[in-house]
Structures are given as C-alpha cells and as structure tokens.
Design a protein around this motif. Sequence first.
Motif, PDB file in Angstrom:
ATOM      1  N   MET A 179      48.422  50.925  34.698  1.00  0.00           N
ATOM      2  CA  MET A 179      47.065  51.458  34.750  1.00  0.00           C
ATOM      3  C   MET A 179      46.062  50.393  35.160  1.00  0.00           C
ATOM      4  O   MET A 179      45.187  50.633  35.986  1.00  0.00           O
ATOM      5  N   HIS A 180      46.229  49.199  34.614  1.00  0.00           N
ATOM      6  CA  HIS A 180      45.309  48.114  34.956  1.00  0.00           C
ATOM      7  C   HIS A 180      45.515  47.637  36.387  1.00  0.00           C
ATOM      8  O   HIS A 180      44.545  47.267  37.049  1.00  0.00           O
TER       9      HIS A 180
ATOM     10  N   SER B 203      46.436  49.514  38.917  1.00  0.00           N
ATOM     11  CA  SER B 203      45.838  50.496  39.822  1.00  0.00           C
ATOM     12  C   SER B 203      44.313  50.433  39.764  1.00  0.00           C
ATOM     13  O   SER B 203      43.644  50.695  40.754  1.00  0.00           O
ATOM     14  N   ASP B 204      43.741  50.068  38.603  1.00  0.00           N
ATOM     15  CA  ASP B 204      42.293  49.900  38.490  1.00  0.00           C
ATOM     16  C   ASP B 204      41.812  48.757  39.376  1.00  0.00           C
ATOM     17  O   ASP B 204      40.749  48.853  39.995  1.00  0.00           O
ATOM     18  N   LYS B 205      42.569  47.691  39.443  1.00  0.00           N
ATOM     19  CA  LYS B 205      42.158  46.522  40.221  1.00  0.00           C
ATOM     20  C   LYS B 205      42.316  46.754  41.720  1.00  0.00           C
ATOM     21  O   LYS B 205      41.668  46.101  42.513  1.00  0.00           O
TER      22      LYS B 205
ATOM     23  N   ILE C 143      41.447  49.349  43.319  1.00  0.00           N
ATOM     24  CA  ILE C 143      40.350  50.185  43.842  1.00  0.00           C
ATOM     25  C   ILE C 143      39.185  49.353  44.297  1.00  0.00           C
ATOM     26  O   ILE C 143      38.892  48.308  44.038  1.00  0.00           O
TER      27      ILE C 143
END
Length: 66
Positions: free
Chosen positions: A59-60, A62-64, A66
């Motif tokens: 999750m982290h 994929s957040d980075k 973006i």
Amino acid sequence: MRKARGLSQEALADEAQLDRTFISQLETGTKQPSLTTIFRLAAALRLQASELLRRVEDMHSSDKAI
C-alpha cells in the motif's frame, strides 16, 4: 483490510485485545504499532504477521508511485 473483512474498529479492537481509539490512531497514522500489536492485528485479521506487513508495504509503495 479491516473494512474488506467487514469489521468495525470496535470488532477489530475486541478481537485483537486493543482499544478502539488505538485502532483509529493506527489507521490515521498518528500511532505506530509495536511488534506485539502487529501480531495481534494479524491474528485478528486471520493473516500471518508477514502477510500483514507485506500488504501494508504494498500500500505504501503504491502511494509513493502516484
């Protein structure tokens, strides 16, 4: 993961023997879990601790991206 399993914060807290407000703080990122807490949460979510950590890491990542 909690919502995907249809658990309220209260239900997860009860299952993991944690306080509901602590679950909220974990979800908002205002608190960080200890290793013991990670194991409790994983058990409550019916996961291995390593799988819980892998999913959080994903999750982290994929957040980075973006």
